[in-house]
Design an enzyme around this catalytic site. Structure first.
Site, PDB file in Angstrom:
ATOM      1  N   GLY A   1       3.193 -15.042   8.387  1.00 54.30           N
ATOM      2  CA  GLY A   1       4.343 -15.902   8.133  1.00 54.30           C
ATOM      3  C   GLY A   1       4.681 -15.949   6.658  1.00 54.30           C
ATOM      4  O   GLY A   1       5.502 -15.182   6.199  1.00 54.30           O
TER       5      GLY A   1
ATOM      6  N   SER B   1       0.824  -8.562   8.847  1.00 51.20           N
ATOM      7  CA  SER B   1       1.900  -9.139   8.049  1.00 51.20           C
ATOM      8  C   SER B   1       1.336 -10.002   6.923  1.00 51.20           C
ATOM      9  O   SER B   1       0.547  -9.516   6.115  1.00 51.20           O
ATOM     10  CB  SER B   1       2.866  -9.916   8.953  1.00 51.20           C
ATOM     11  OG  SER B   1       4.090 -10.124   8.307  1.00 51.20           O
ATOM     12  N   TYR B   2       1.693 -11.304   6.849  1.00 54.60           N
ATOM     13  CA  TYR B   2       1.172 -12.135   5.760  1.00 54.60           C
ATOM     14  C   TYR B   2      -0.332 -12.359   5.888  1.00 54.60           C
ATOM     15  O   TYR B   2      -0.983 -12.782   4.929  1.00 54.60           O
ATOM     16  CB  TYR B   2       1.896 -13.482   5.698  1.00 54.60           C
ATOM     17  CG  TYR B   2       1.679 -14.185   4.373  1.00 54.60           C
ATOM     18  CD1 TYR B   2       2.447 -13.862   3.254  1.00 54.60           C
ATOM     19  CD2 TYR B   2       0.675 -15.139   4.224  1.00 54.60           C
ATOM     20  CE1 TYR B   2       2.226 -14.473   2.031  1.00 54.60           C
ATOM     21  CE2 TYR B   2       0.450 -15.762   3.006  1.00 54.60           C
ATOM     22  CZ  TYR B   2       1.226 -15.412   1.907  1.00 54.60           C
ATOM     23  OH  TYR B   2       0.991 -16.016   0.689  1.00 54.60           O
TER      24      TYR B   2
ATOM     25  N   ASP C   1       8.496   0.189  11.250  1.00 55.81           N
ATOM     26  CA  ASP C   1       8.713  -1.161  10.710  1.00 55.81           C
ATOM     27  C   ASP C   1       9.438  -1.053   9.374  1.00 55.81           C
ATOM     28  O   ASP C   1       9.026  -0.287   8.501  1.00 55.81           O
ATOM     29  CB  ASP C   1       7.351  -1.842  10.515  1.00 55.81           C
ATOM     30  CG  ASP C   1       7.458  -3.209   9.846  1.00 55.81           C
ATOM     31  OD1 ASP C   1       8.495  -3.869  10.016  1.00 55.81           O
ATOM     32  OD2 ASP C   1       6.484  -3.592   9.175  1.00 55.81           O
TER      33      ASP C   1
ATOM     34  N   HIS D   1       6.412  -3.453  13.509  1.00 55.85           N
ATOM     35  CA  HIS D   1       5.631  -4.400  12.717  1.00 55.85           C
ATOM     36  C   HIS D   1       4.414  -4.918  13.487  1.00 55.85           C
ATOM     37  O   HIS D   1       3.355  -5.144  12.914  1.00 55.85           O
ATOM     38  CB  HIS D   1       6.536  -5.575  12.328  1.00 55.85           C
ATOM     39  CG  HIS D   1       5.982  -6.471  11.279  1.00 55.85           C
ATOM     40  ND1 HIS D   1       5.721  -6.060   9.996  1.00 55.85           N
ATOM     41  CD2 HIS D   1       5.646  -7.789  11.328  1.00 55.85           C
ATOM     42  CE1 HIS D   1       5.258  -7.075   9.284  1.00 55.85           C
ATOM     43  NE2 HIS D   1       5.193  -8.136  10.073  1.00 55.85           N
TER      44      HIS D   1
END
Length: 473
Positions: A93, A189-190, A389, A441
């Protein structure tokens, strides 16, 4: 009797054994093993199939003063769980739920059909080979909460790592049978920040203690935010080379966003990003070649604000799985069976918290220094990337890895799954990189079979399969 029944009998037998082996004197109604039993999840709403494994969900308080409390969902391995490794999965996020994404549309066994009411069993769930622990972190994400509202406005990388360590130490007390298991951390991701940062604090904790050390063996991250400069350089290059943005926008992105913070960019950088997304049009930037979900007309404006959040998508092929999760996990009967505290449940359960995301306090521009530190500690470190992605593309990851300046152990080559190219890989001294062909992603969402092959190789510490090995089998 099915394996699920045997698992329940084994759990009760283990509890009785521990009580008779010296625990009885200190036993009380709030004993961790009793809490483990209380956390056992029954049949989920919409579950039309039987399962052969146990799973648990509940809360662990990581800060008593403010009652910062994290929600978890633990799913045991399909067979013989005590012989299998334990893997913690984190979504990013910052502000996105690992229950919403990791469990419900990627690596977990319980996926949600388009009616948002019925579940189906994921045939490529990672609990086929490991025990999987999903954690909603930090507070304010998913069902995790704090009694101090200011906590939700003061989340950041440092406190998240510290709270996650406290969570693990308390979780192992609740589930002592997994204390000695090989432990790995994974995410995307984060979580490219969360995973190495948590690994770092675990290593430090282990060096300061001997009795309660966590048996950390390594970590693996996918399409991971790693280094702001190299990540953005790779983003701009991928979008331009894929024909998504104009020459002028490409130049302005490099000019106005160069050396900018990904989480806290300047106004001029934000404006050129808006131009870029207008040029890209109504596609899903998390998965370049699959259809977008058109369920939400404000999707395009949201993408600019959420360009480093976890995406959507699934199976064969539904691009709107995020919306199914929103409907399913807001159902009272679902929350009840997952032991959600009615006094602390969110007014509306969200896949990602805008409040957490927009109030994020500290986000270092690079975690490459942590890689250098942990590589020298001998941890198994793998980095993977779906190559369709555009959000944190394969070019970004390759630039970040190249910045580590690691010697090559095994040169770039294709890897195979059932005789077909599944992607490409290169092995470095202390790190393995794997690109997954055709994945976006969320690699396990778009290419679940390839992701399971990748996961098996990571756990085994072996190279990705080549054509000769597959042909011989």
């Amino acid at each position: 009797m099915g394996q699920s029944g045997w698992s329940q009998i084994l759990g009760i037998a283990t509890l009785l054994y521990l009580l008779c082996s010296g625990f009885a004197a200190s036993f009380s109604t709030d004993h961790p093993l009793l809490q483990q039993h209380k956390d056992r999840v029954g049949r989920l709403p919409g579950q039309t199939f039987n399962i052969s494994f146990a799973h648990y969900s509940g809360y662990i308080t990581v800060n008593e003063k403010s009652e910062r409390t994290l929600f978890y969902w633990f799913i045991e391995a399909l067979e013989d769980p005590l012989s299998k490794p334990l893997v913690l999965w984190l979504n990013g996020g910052p502000g996105c739920s690992s229950i919403a994404f990791g469990q419900s549309e990627e690596i977990g066994p319980f996926h949600i059909k388009s009616d948002a009411n019925t579940l189906f069993l994921n045939p490529y769930s990672w609990n086929r080979v490991a025990n999987i622990l999903f954690l909603d972190t930090p507070v304010g994400v998913g069902f995790s909460y704090s009694n101090n509202e200011s906590d939700l406005l003061n989340n950041g990388d440092k406190r998240t790592a510290e709270d996650n360590l406290v969570f693990l130490l308390k979780w192992f007390k609740r589930f002592p049978q997994y204390k000695g298991s090989d432990f790995f951390i994974s995410g995307e991701s984060y979580a490219g920040h969360y995973v190495p940062q948590l690994s770092q604090v675990i290593v430090k904790y282990n060096s300061d203690t001997k009795e309660n050390a966590i048996n950390l063996k390594g970590f693996m991250v996918g399409n991971a935010l790693t280094d702001d400069f190299h990540d953005q350089l790779g983003m701009f290059e991928f979008m331009w080379s894929s024909g998504l943005i104009s020459d002028q926008t490409y130049k302005l992105l490099n000019l106005l966003c160069d050396f900018q913070s990904v989480e806290h960019p300047s106004d001029s950088c934000e404006k050129i990003w808006e131009i870029a997304y207008n040029e890209i049009g109504n596609i899903d930037p998390y998965s370049l070649y699959t259809p977008p979900c058109n369920a939400n007309v404000s999707q395009l404006s949201q993408l600019v604000r959420r360009k480093h959040r976890i995406g959507r998508l699934r199976g064969d092929y539904d691009p709107c799985t995020e919306y199914h999760s929103i409907e399913y996990f807001n159902r009272p009967e679902v929350q009840t069976i997952l032991h959600v505290d009615p006094d602390h449940k969110p007014a509306t359960w969200e896949t990602c918290s805008e409040l957490v995301n927009t109030n994020w306090k500290d986000s270092p521009r690079s975690v490459l220094n942590i890689y250098h530190e942990l590589i020298h500690m001998g941890l198994r470190i793998w980095v993977f990337s779906g190559n369709t992605d555009t959000v944190i593309p394969v070019t970004s990851t390759r630039y970040s890895i190249n910045a580590l300046k690691l010697p090559t152990v095994s040169p770039w080559r294709a890897w195979y799954d059932d005789g077909v190219v599944g992607g490409w890989t290169q092995e470095y001294a202390g790190l393995t990189f794997v690109a997954v062909r055709g994945a976006g992603h969320e690699v396990p969402l778009h290419k679940p079979k390839l992701a399971l092959t990748l996961f098996k190789a990571f756990l085994a510490g072996t190279s990705m399969p080549n054509l000769e090995l597959v042909s011989a089998s």
